[in-house]
Design an enzyme around this catalytic site. Sequence first.
Site, mmCIF file in Angstrom:
data_model
loop_
_atom_site.group_PDB
_atom_site.id
_atom_site.type_symbol
_atom_site.label_atom_id
_atom_site.label_comp_id
_atom_site.label_asym_id
_atom_site.label_seq_id
_atom_site.Cartn_x
_atom_site.Cartn_y
_atom_site.Cartn_z
ATOM 1 N N CYS A 1 1.371 -1.405 -0.050
ATOM 2 C CA CYS A 1 0.225 -0.049 -0.347
ATOM 3 C C CYS A 1 1.178 1.608 0.028
ATOM 4 O O CYS A 1 1.424 1.342 0.660
ATOM 5 C CB CYS A 1 -0.826 0.110 1.439
ATOM 6 S SG CYS A 1 -1.716 1.141 1.208
ATOM 7 N N GLU B 1 -3.448 1.582 -6.072
ATOM 8 C CA GLU B 1 -3.289 -0.019 -6.153
ATOM 9 C C GLU B 1 -2.628 0.323 -7.995
ATOM 10 O O GLU B 1 -3.552 0.526 -8.351
ATOM 11 C CB GLU B 1 -3.416 -1.506 -5.948
ATOM 12 C CG GLU B 1 -2.959 -1.449 -4.696
ATOM 13 C CD GLU B 1 -2.115 -1.868 -3.758
ATOM 14 O OE1 GLU B 1 -0.813 -0.870 -4.380
ATOM 15 O OE2 GLU B 1 -1.819 -1.604 -2.630
#
Length: 265
Positions: A2, A129
Site C-alpha cells: 500500500c 494500487e
Amino acid sequence: MCGRFVSARKRLELLQEFAATRDAVPGDRNADYNVAPTKQIYTVIEHRGERAAEGKAAEGKAAEGKATQGPPERELRLVRWGLVPAWAKDTKAGARLINARAETVAVKPSFRAAFAKRRCLIPADGYYEWMTEGKAKQPFYIHRTDGGLLAFAGIYELWRNSEVPGDHEDAWYWSASIITTQAADEIGRIHDRTPMVIAPENWADWLDPANNQKELMLAAMCPATSGPGGLTSYAVSTAVNSVRNNGPSLVEPLSDAEPPGSALG
C-alpha cells in the site's frame, strides 16, 4: 503493498468515529487525496499514563515505558508514514518501511517491538494500487462499497533524537507502518498485496498496549477484500502517479476522454 491512500475525513469526524477522548492534532487539515510515504498521517492509538496536556515530557516517559499507570485512553495523533525503529541511527529508514508484512511483522527486528505493544489504526477513505500489464501501469482506486472508512492495521514507533534535550519539541519522532498481506480475491488481480484492516469489534483489543497475546493479535487482522459489503475498485487517471497532484478529481472513475491504453481490462 500500500503506497498511496486517501485521507479526506475531517479531524472531528475521526474523533467521533473512533471514540477518541484525546486530540493530539494541532488543528484541522485539508483533505488529502494523494497521501504518500513520509507525509504526516492520522493514527488512532491507545496508551496509559499522563494526559497529553502535561507536555512533551510525558510523551517521552510513555515512550520509555515509565508512564504505565491509569486507564487506557484513545488518542488521535499525526505521525510520519514510514516506520523508524527505535534503534535506528537516523530517520532515513522510514522512507523504506511504509509497509510491514503480516507474515513477519511479529518477528522481523524492524517491527516486532512495535507489534508487541504499539499497534494503531490508520484511517483511510480508500487506497490506490497499480496494475501492471506489459510496460504500462494503470492506477486503480479501491474503497468500501458502502463509502465507510477503512481502519488499516498499523504499528507505530517513537525514535529519540539524541541531538536535542528530552523536553524539546523535536525530541521524539513518531512514525508508523501499514500491515499488509497476500491479496487473493478480485483485489489480487490488481496487485498481489492488500492492507490488513481491523473490524470495530476488535479495535479495543488491537489498540490495548497491555495485550501481548501475539496469536490473538495476528488473528484480529483481516485482509481488505472485495465483494458484497467489502471493497470495490475502478481505474483512475494516471494523474495520481505524481505526488504533486491532489484533490477529489483523483478518485473519479477513468473517463472515456482518457487516451487509449490508459485503462486496462
